[in-house]
Design a protein around this motif. Structure first.
Motif, short mmCIF file in Angstrom:
data_model
loop_
_atom_site.label_atom_id
_atom_site.label_comp_id
_atom_site.label_asym_id
_atom_site.label_seq_id
_atom_site.Cartn_x
_atom_site.Cartn_y
_atom_site.Cartn_z
N VAL A 64 -10.30 1.51 9.86
CA VAL A 64 -10.85 2.69 9.85
C VAL A 64 -11.15 3.19 11.10
O VAL A 64 -12.27 2.89 11.82
CB VAL A 64 -12.14 3.01 8.81
CG1 VAL A 64 -12.72 4.25 8.91
CG2 VAL A 64 -11.79 2.42 7.45
N GLU B 226 -18.65 4.78 -1.91
CA GLU B 226 -17.42 4.37 -2.24
C GLU B 226 -18.18 3.54 -3.53
O GLU B 226 -19.08 2.82 -3.61
CB GLU B 226 -17.04 3.20 -1.25
CG GLU B 226 -15.59 2.53 -1.56
CD GLU B 226 -15.29 1.69 -0.33
OE1 GLU B 226 -15.69 2.07 0.80
OE2 GLU B 226 -14.10 0.88 -0.51
N MET C 76 -13.43 6.67 -3.89
CA MET C 76 -14.43 7.33 -3.03
C MET C 76 -14.97 8.37 -3.85
O MET C 76 -14.16 9.26 -4.34
CB MET C 76 -13.77 7.82 -1.61
CG MET C 76 -14.83 8.27 -0.61
SD MET C 76 -15.79 6.86 0.02
CE MET C 76 -14.65 6.30 1.38
N GLU D 8 -3.37 7.13 6.83
CA GLU D 8 -3.89 7.98 5.93
C GLU D 8 -5.14 8.89 6.40
O GLU D 8 -6.05 8.54 7.22
CB GLU D 8 -4.10 7.48 4.60
CG GLU D 8 -4.98 6.58 4.52
CD GLU D 8 -5.17 5.93 3.18
OE1 GLU D 8 -4.32 5.66 2.43
OE2 GLU D 8 -6.44 6.02 2.41
N GLU D 9 -5.53 9.78 5.41
CA GLU D 9 -6.38 10.58 5.81
C GLU D 9 -7.79 9.70 5.54
O GLU D 9 -7.95 9.16 4.66
CB GLU D 9 -6.49 11.86 5.03
CG GLU D 9 -7.58 12.79 4.74
CD GLU D 9 -7.68 13.66 3.69
OE1 GLU D 9 -8.27 14.47 3.10
OE2 GLU D 9 -6.28 13.40 2.64
N PHE D 10 -8.86 10.16 6.31
CA PHE D 10 -10.21 9.47 6.33
C PHE D 10 -10.84 10.27 5.08
O PHE D 10 -11.02 11.38 5.31
CB PHE D 10 -10.94 9.47 7.54
CG PHE D 10 -12.31 9.03 7.25
CD1 PHE D 10 -12.57 7.63 7.38
CD2 PHE D 10 -13.42 9.89 7.63
CE1 PHE D 10 -13.96 7.39 7.40
CE2 PHE D 10 -14.76 9.55 7.20
CZ PHE D 10 -14.96 8.32 7.14
N LEU D 11 -11.43 9.41 4.23
CA LEU D 11 -12.00 10.10 3.01
C LEU D 11 -13.56 9.60 3.35
O LEU D 11 -13.99 8.63 3.50
CB LEU D 11 -11.55 9.53 1.72
CG LEU D 11 -9.99 9.71 1.30
CD1 LEU D 11 -9.89 8.61 0.02
CD2 LEU D 11 -9.91 11.01 1.11
N LYS E 269 -3.22 1.12 7.90
CA LYS E 269 -3.27 0.11 6.95
C LYS E 269 -1.83 -0.64 7.02
O LYS E 269 -0.81 0.15 6.94
CB LYS E 269 -3.44 0.58 5.38
CG LYS E 269 -4.62 1.21 5.39
CD LYS E 269 -4.79 1.93 3.77
CE LYS E 269 -6.39 2.38 3.56
NZ LYS E 269 -6.56 2.74 2.15
N LYS F 171 0.82 -1.24 -0.07
CA LYS F 171 0.05 -0.10 0.05
C LYS F 171 0.97 1.23 -0.12
O LYS F 171 0.42 2.32 -0.69
CB LYS F 171 -1.04 -0.04 1.10
CG LYS F 171 -1.94 -1.10 0.99
CD LYS F 171 -3.43 -0.81 1.77
CE LYS F 171 -4.43 -1.91 1.83
NZ LYS F 171 -4.65 -2.52 0.66
N LYS G 118 -19.55 -4.21 2.27
CA LYS G 118 -18.78 -4.79 3.01
C LYS G 118 -19.11 -5.26 4.43
O LYS G 118 -18.53 -6.39 4.76
CB LYS G 118 -17.50 -3.96 3.25
CG LYS G 118 -16.81 -3.56 1.86
CD LYS G 118 -15.32 -3.43 1.92
CE LYS G 118 -14.63 -2.82 0.68
NZ LYS G 118 -13.97 -3.93 -0.04
N ILE H 266 -8.92 5.23 -3.07
CA ILE H 266 -8.72 4.58 -2.04
C ILE H 266 -7.70 3.47 -1.80
O ILE H 266 -6.80 3.69 -1.17
CB ILE H 266 -9.93 3.90 -1.46
CG1 ILE H 266 -11.41 4.92 -1.30
CG2 ILE H 266 -9.78 3.31 0.00
CD1 ILE H 266 -12.60 4.31 -1.01
N GLU H 267 -7.85 2.58 -2.72
CA GLU H 267 -6.62 1.67 -3.12
C GLU H 267 -6.79 1.12 -4.61
O GLU H 267 -7.87 1.35 -5.30
CB GLU H 267 -7.01 0.53 -1.99
CG GLU H 267 -8.25 -0.27 -2.17
CD GLU H 267 -8.51 -1.08 -1.15
OE1 GLU H 267 -7.62 -1.39 -0.35
OE2 GLU H 267 -9.58 -1.97 -1.25
N VAL I 162 -7.14 6.37 9.33
CA VAL I 162 -7.21 5.09 8.63
C VAL I 162 -5.82 4.62 8.82
O VAL I 162 -4.65 5.23 8.38
CB VAL I 162 -7.65 5.04 7.15
CG1 VAL I 162 -7.59 3.61 6.90
CG2 VAL I 162 -8.85 5.74 7.13
N VAL J 202 -6.76 -3.33 7.05
CA VAL J 202 -7.21 -1.96 7.19
C VAL J 202 -8.22 -1.57 8.18
O VAL J 202 -9.12 -2.25 8.70
CB VAL J 202 -7.98 -1.50 5.76
CG1 VAL J 202 -8.70 -0.19 5.90
CG2 VAL J 202 -6.99 -1.53 4.56
N GLY K 177 -7.22 -9.25 3.25
CA GLY K 177 -8.36 -8.30 3.56
C GLY K 177 -8.62 -7.62 4.87
O GLY K 177 -9.57 -7.09 5.08
#
Ligand code: AMP
Ligand code: GLY
Length: 428
Positions: free
Chosen positions: A155, A192, A273, A185-188, A143, A103, A214, A282-283, A141, A153, A150
């Motif tokens: 949040v 999604e 996002m 990282e910053e929360f978006l 990661k 990542k 999810k 996001i990824e 977030v 991550v 899976g």
């Protein structure tokens, strides 16, 4: 052509279903496959992460083209190994699969290419990571850099959650080597979507967008899962938004990867996002989504196989794919207890009756045949997939088929597609 599909989930069943329908396909193998895949392909008992075994089988069976489903063999270099053995394959090299395998690498590429994504920092030192989240605050977030099935991550909505996530990975070693480095990282905030593009190293063509669910429970509640259902198209990704994602995210990444000597071939799955300020990455995943692939295949009108070959051959520049306008929706049936621990071996009945429903196909994600009966062998077990003129119609057809399935050992969400259905009702 003789084709080998690698993997054993619902994604691979959908890929086999599409490839088996191609006039180019003379013989289809799947390693290792499952009970549903066995209706489309000859299953061979080689695990998806057994690179030696896969290369040996492909060579001995004179396979012409290999389609790799899951990320682990891609990150481990299966496509490179096959190429060295003179066998063509669909999927990125290990160097290019690092977009999912690391990542931190993915974020660095996005930053270098000017792709919009959340602000981030990479950490290998636990004290520095703690200090950073204390200064930045929540939501934030956390990661793991590497693949963590899976589960890497978090949040975090509170500072304590973020600190706990850092400790679990870096002190507790819960994710092994994958968690030795973290990306924070910053929360978006936004809605999604999963966006898919086919890439040949230089050119990309959009496939379609989908949205998945999810969380395990109705109303998007409870723990995270691999995905409990999906639908396509995604109402938040209209034609204009798809073009923005191609122009602002996919094409710059492809150019950047080529410039770095890691040309990207295969399917690029951008988790995006949709924010008030446009799409943000996001990824990346370097494979089809599961269960998103199932709804994409249900909507694809063109022959899939030549498109995958064109991607491997660098011939996508003028390639065109046609899609049904209709909506496809898939509902995941999972073993009771999933995503926690669950029992294996419970019998599933009524699959033939469910599959006879109009506009329905039941993909298998984790099944086997024992003494002539279909039994569950995984967490996510079936993907009941339906098409219709609207999300509401596809949803109703999928649940009618599910009601024909007799499986006390399993469950599903009853509200897949709810956001889109609400939008349809509101006439938006
Ligand atoms: P996974 O697919 O397991 O990597 O889970 C990642 C999920 O975490 C994404 O699908 C998002 O729902 C969520 N997520 C990851 N990064 C962010 C972010 N920066 N802001 C908000 N949600 C995120
Ligand atoms: N459904 C999300 C994924 O395949 O990663």
């Amino acid at each position: 052509m003789k084709i080998l599909v690698v993997g054993s989930g619902g994604r691979e069943h959908a890929l086999c279903w599409a490839i088996a329908a191609s006039p180019l396909c003379r013989k289809l193998y799947c390693a290792p496959g499952n009970a549903g895949i066995a209706q489309e392909a000859e299953c061979v008992a080689v695990a998806a992460d057994d690179l030696d075994g896969l290369v040996r089988f492909a060579r001995e069976a004179a396979v012409d083209f290999v389609v790799v489903g899951p990320e682990q063999p891609l990150v481990d270099g299966l496509v490179d190994r096959l190429a060295a053995a003179g066998i063509k394959a669909f999927g990125p090299s290990a160097a290019a699969a690092a977009l999912e395998g690391s990542k931190g690498f993915m974020k660095d590429v996005a930053a270098r290419c000017g792709v919009p994504t959340g602000a981030y920092r990479r950490f290998t030192d636990v004290e520095a990571a703690r200090a950073h989240v204390r200064a930045a605050g929540a939501p934030i977030v956390v990661k793991t850099d590497g693949l963590a099935a899976g589960k890497g991550v978090v949040v975090a909505t509170t500072l304590d959650e973020a600190l706990a996530a850092i400790d679990a990975a870096m002190v507790g070693g819960v994710f092994g080597k994958a968690g030795a480095e973290l990306v924070i990282e910053e929360f978006l905030d936004g809605e999604e979507a999963s966006f898919f593009a086919l890439c040949d190293g230089e050119h990309a063509i959009p496939l379609a967008a989908a949205q998945d669910h999810k969380r395990v429970g109705d109303g998007d509640t409870g723990p995270n899962t691999g995905g409990m259902g999906a639908y396509s198209p995604a109402p938040v990704v209209d034609a204009a938004m798809a073009e923005r994602i191609m122009a602002e995210i996919v094409r710059p990444t492809l150019a950047g990867m080529k410039a770095e000597g890691r040309p990207y071939k295969g399917v690029l799955f951008a988790g995006v996002m949709i924010t008030p300020r446009g799409p943000k990455l996001i990824e990346y995943n370097v494979r089809f989504g599961d269960p998103e692939c199932q709804v994409l295949m249900a909507r694809l009108m063109s022959d899939l196989l030549p498109a995958l070959i064109a991607a491997a051959d660098g011939q996508l520049k003028t390639y065109q794919l046609r899609w049904h306008d209709k909506v496809a929706l898939t509902v995941v049936m999972a073993a009771n207890g999933y995503p926690g621990s669950y029992a294996k071996g419970s019998e599933i009945r009524g699959l033939d009756a469910a599959g006879r429903h109009a506009d329905v196909v039941v993909f298998h994600a984790g099944t086997a045949v024992r003494d002539g009966r279909i039994v569950a062998t995984g967490g996510r077990v079936l993907n009941v997939t339906a098409t219709g003129g609207s999300v509401a119609e596809a949803q109703a057809k999928a649940y009618r088929a599910i009601d024909a399935i007799d499986w006390p050992g399993g469950f599903c969400r009853r509200d897949i597609g709810w956001r889109a259905v609400a939008r349809e009702k509101a006439g938006r």
